[in-house]
Design an enzyme around this catalytic site. Structure first.
Site, PDB file in Angstrom:
ATOM      1  N   SER A 209      -3.410   2.383   5.317  1.00  0.00           N
ATOM      2  CA  SER A 209      -2.948   3.695   5.758  1.00  0.00           C
ATOM      3  C   SER A 209      -1.471   3.933   5.432  1.00  0.00           C
ATOM      4  CB  SER A 209      -3.229   3.835   7.260  1.00  0.00           C
ATOM      5  OG  SER A 209      -3.024   5.148   7.711  1.00  0.00           O
TER       6      SER A 209
ATOM      7  N   ASP B  36       4.371   4.333  -7.659  1.00  0.00           N
ATOM      8  CA  ASP B  36       4.246   5.474  -8.572  1.00  0.00           C
ATOM      9  C   ASP B  36       5.581   5.894  -9.160  1.00  0.00           C
ATOM     10  OD1 ASP B  36       1.559   5.503  -8.188  1.00  0.00           O
ATOM     11  OD2 ASP B  36       1.461   7.431  -7.151  1.00  0.00           O
TER      12      ASP B  36
ATOM     13  N   LYS C 198      -7.394   2.774   2.972  1.00  0.00           N
ATOM     14  CA  LYS C 198      -7.633   3.837   3.961  1.00  0.00           C
ATOM     15  C   LYS C 198      -6.768   5.038   3.592  1.00  0.00           C
ATOM     16  CE  LYS C 198      -7.417   5.131   8.838  1.00  0.00           C
ATOM     17  NZ  LYS C 198      -6.588   6.335   8.629  1.00  0.00           N
TER      18      LYS C 198
END
Length: 564
Positions: free
Chosen positions: A309, A320, A334
């Site tokens: 999460s 990224d 998740k």
């Protein structure tokens, strides 16, 4: 024996009379919530029809079922089973469960301030929390809690829930506690006044050497970002140039705390995470916007199958934007966002309202089928059986979900954050004997006793001296084995010798925590991690990877073969 006539009028109890009123109020509240927060669903008339059927069955059971029933339990069970038809993370908590769950993420709870352990049906004080009411009252590590407010708290069947119920309560209220202490024949009575007990989520923050710092974050709670900023500021003052951020085993929590932490590393105006749901009002984008405290300098983030999460939001944003080297194993996966809705009786519905995506567009949510929560919950077992936890080649990438980082590196969506550098789970020193020692808390209890009996002698040295020179001797190991034998664990010499390094390091770490950790401020357990990390294969690999982390930060992607 009196018998009722078949023609008798069915009479409602007071509880039965109140039931439709309560359910009706709940329905009206639900409609209001629905009309306010949600759109695009089924017509309210369809919902009303379903409610009418449920109410009809519930009333028939309450009035006519042959045995007495607990209506509240039936309703809770019905809600739980209904939600099982949805995604694996939409959930219902009754009022007690909701309170306990919230306390794990809030800034603290009201209680007496002890960390405890249940061993052989006895509640042991692991440590009184620093600055808490138990410490002030004189309760010590190793004390056995025999009763609370004259209610026995020992013997078969004692549970964590029972201990929480008795020790926690409104601040300012008094608790009468009866204690047994090693070396004293008579029991001791303490009057402890409950107070606010802070909870912490930054478990460790220390300098590994003159440039490398280490921060361990165990969850994302109310205070996590503030704790992190304090830790980072302290380490920078100590010369921090390179950072290891450990998110292993971190199940997540508040998304905003994770994005705030990401903003400390990522410069400029960059996307950190975005969410999309059926209702566009739950769509949002979060971007970096502050001048962070560590926007320059190599960063390594540790993740594993227990990182979920909010942990994945943070790791995904850093990966990224090519801001951190991700090391370890594929994270949990998740990527569903839950909105907590507090219900009228204090219970709580955590309803999935959207999915979150990393800046490159990746959905981290691993695959699931509606209503098949059992299959979903077995995912980690499947990873173990497939060999994924031990071999990077066993990770199956979905080639249809290929994305690119800012620098053009390929990353994959559809199931967690895949590390740039894979490190397998280390099970080489495991044994059945070691598992049995863990299961009966033998190592912890021995370390606690040793620390209490030798505290004055140990405190004559600094922790650094202890770290560098103290060894768990064979005599100490023999005492630990005797404890295990008394607890019914049969000695296996071969397995003992095989797992000996783990037993010794665990024992040393816990002794260090008991003796020196109490003096730590802010809930840090640096002593434990400073002993154990050098024996941790993921940590060991990470400290050798700052060359790659530096190349990543400098934008040198061509020579960065991070998938090996």
């Amino acid at each position: 024996m009196n018998q009722e006539s078949p023609e008798r009028h069915i009479r409602n109890s007071k509880g039965t009379i109140r039931l439709p009123i309560i359910v009706s109020i709940t329905l009206v509240a639900g409609m209001l919530i629905g009309s306010t927060f949600f759109s695009g669903g089924k017509k309210l008339t369809d919902v009303a029809k379903g409610y009418a059927k449920f109410r009809e069955v519930l009333m028939l059971v309450e009035n006519n079922y042959v045995d007495s029933v607990n209506t509240e339990e039936l309703v809770d069970y019905s809600i739980t089973k209904m939600l099982e038809k949805l995604d694996p993370h939409t959930a219902y908590f009754n009022s007690e469960e909701a309170t306990a769950a919230r306390s794990q993420l809030e800034s603290g709870f009201d209680g007496i301030g002890v960390e405890f352990n249940i061993y052989n049906d006895t509640v042991y004080v692991v440590t009184p929390l620093s600055g808490g009411p138990s410490e002030a009252a004189g309760i010590l590590s190793g004390d056995r809690i025999m009763s609370v407010n004259k209610e026995p708290l020992s013997g078969p069947g004692v549970t964590n829930a029972q201990v929480y119920k008795l020790l926690r309560g409104k601040r300012g209220t008094k608790v009468e506690i009866t204690i047994e202490r090693v070396g004293l024949a008579d029991k001791m009575d303490f009057a402890v006044v409950r107070d606010r007990i802070p909870t912490y989520s930054v478990d460790a923050a220390y300098m590994v050497d003159s440039e490398v710092g280490y921060i361990k974050v165990s969850r994302f709670s109310e205070t996590t970002f503030d704790e992190f900023k304090t830790a980072l500021k302290t380490l920078k003052a100590d010369g921090l140039k390179k950072l290891i951020l450990d998110l292993r085993g971190n199940p997540g929590g508040y998304m905003e705390r994770a994005t705030s932490m990401a903003d400390e590393f990522i410069s400029g105006d960059k996307l950190l995470v975005y969410t999309e749901g059926k209702d566009s009002r739950f769509d949002r984008k979060t971007r970096s916007h502050v001048d962070g405290n560590f926007e320059k300098g190599p960063v390594i983030v540790l993740v594993d199958e227990g990182s979920a999460s909010a942990s994945e939001i943070l790791a995904g944003a850093l990966q990224d934007h090519d801001r951190a080297l991700i090391v370890g194993r594929r994270s949990y996966g998740k990527g569903l966002v839950q909105m907590p809705v507090k219900l009228s009786d204090g219970s709580e519905l955590r309803l999935t309202i959207s999915r979150y995506y990393t800046p490159s567009g990746r959905s981290i949510q691993k695959p699931y089928e509606l209503g098949k929560g059992d299959d979903y919950s077995q995912d980690l077992s499947h990873r173990y059986e497939s060999g994924e936890l031990f071999n990077a080649d066993s990770i199956k990438f979905d080639k249809t979900k290929e994305y690119k980082t800012d620098g053009g590196r390929i990353v994959y969506g559809g199931g967690g954050i895949t590390p740039d550098v894979f490190v397998p789970r280390d099970t080489t020193l495991n044994s059945k004997y070691l598992v049995e020692l863990y299961s009966k808390n033998i190592i912890r209890e021995y370390a606690l006793r040793y620390a209490n009996e030798n505290q004055k002698k140990l405190e004559k040295q600094t922790f650094d001296e202890y770290l560098n020179s103290f060894q768990i001797s064979d005599a100490m190991l023999s005492e630990l084995v005797k404890d295990a034998t008394r607890a019914g664990i049969r000695l296996n010499e071969k397995e003992l010798n095989h797992s000996k390094p783990v037993i010794q390091s665990q024992t040393k770490a816990i002794i260090g925590r008991y003796v020196w950790g109490r003096k730590q401020k802010g809930g840090l357990n640096n002593e434990v991690y400073r002993v154990l990390n050098p024996t941790d294969n993921v940590y060991q690999r990470a400290v050798l990877l700052f060359g790659k982390a530096s190349e990543l930060e400098e934008g040198n992607f061509s020579s960065l073969n991070t998938r090996k």
